[in-house]
Design an enzyme around this catalytic site. Sequence first.
Site, PDB file in Angstrom:
ATOM      1  N   ASP A 121      34.834  33.002  43.938  1.00  0.00           N
ATOM      2  CA  ASP A 121      36.098  32.264  43.973  1.00  0.00           C
ATOM      3  C   ASP A 121      35.783  30.779  44.054  1.00  0.00           C
ATOM      4  O   ASP A 121      34.746  30.385  44.601  1.00  0.00           O
ATOM      5  CB  ASP A 121      36.933  32.682  45.185  1.00  0.00           C
ATOM      6  CG  ASP A 121      37.549  34.067  45.041  1.00  0.00           C
ATOM      7  OD1 ASP A 121      37.830  34.478  43.903  1.00  0.00           O
ATOM      8  OD2 ASP A 121      37.762  34.721  46.072  1.00  0.00           O
ATOM      9  N   ASP A 139      42.244  36.064  39.287  1.00  0.00           N
ATOM     10  CA  ASP A 139      43.379  36.161  40.208  1.00  0.00           C
ATOM     11  C   ASP A 139      44.632  35.531  39.599  1.00  0.00           C
ATOM     12  O   ASP A 139      45.741  36.051  39.754  1.00  0.00           O
ATOM     13  CB  ASP A 139      43.049  35.476  41.534  1.00  0.00           C
ATOM     14  CG  ASP A 139      41.861  36.102  42.244  1.00  0.00           C
ATOM     15  OD1 ASP A 139      41.619  37.309  42.064  1.00  0.00           O
ATOM     16  OD2 ASP A 139      41.171  35.367  42.977  1.00  0.00           O
TER      17      ASP A 139
END
Length: 165
Positions: A121, A139
């Site tokens: 991330d 995401d």
Amino acid sequence: MNLSKTGLPFLWISAVAFFTDLITKLAVVKNFSLYESVNILPFFNLTYVRNHGAAFSFLADHAGWQKYFFILLALAVSFMILFFLYKNQATQKLQNTGYALMIGGALANAADRAYHGFVVDFFDFYWQQWHYPVFNVADIAICIGAGLLAIDAFKQNDKKESKQN
């Protein structure tokens, strides 16, 4: 059955989401040290973190079984959505696009998890001391896909109500 009349041709969107996610993650892994952060805007950093759990690091502190669980879950959900695409008509553009984005995002995070054992991330939005959980392109694809499905559901509901009146 003519597959071009189904939602399956929308899978190119899945491929774009999948490869965009993996390319951006590769760039972060190659150019950042773990937890390195580069300020881009007064409310946005690029920060390399590893997520061993799911959304918002759910189950991240467990012994490692969650890696396999989330990979299997992503595969199962992707196959289920693939079936929905197969059953949909090509004219259901909003729904098919949403499904395709969700498949691309889910499979990209699953591939990341299978390769690394975690998900990379890097998008870090914040305000003063508060930080939103760090996330990635996959995401975003999943969330936009879910949003498109919600919009489509509302549009379908509006169509039903207008037909009843």
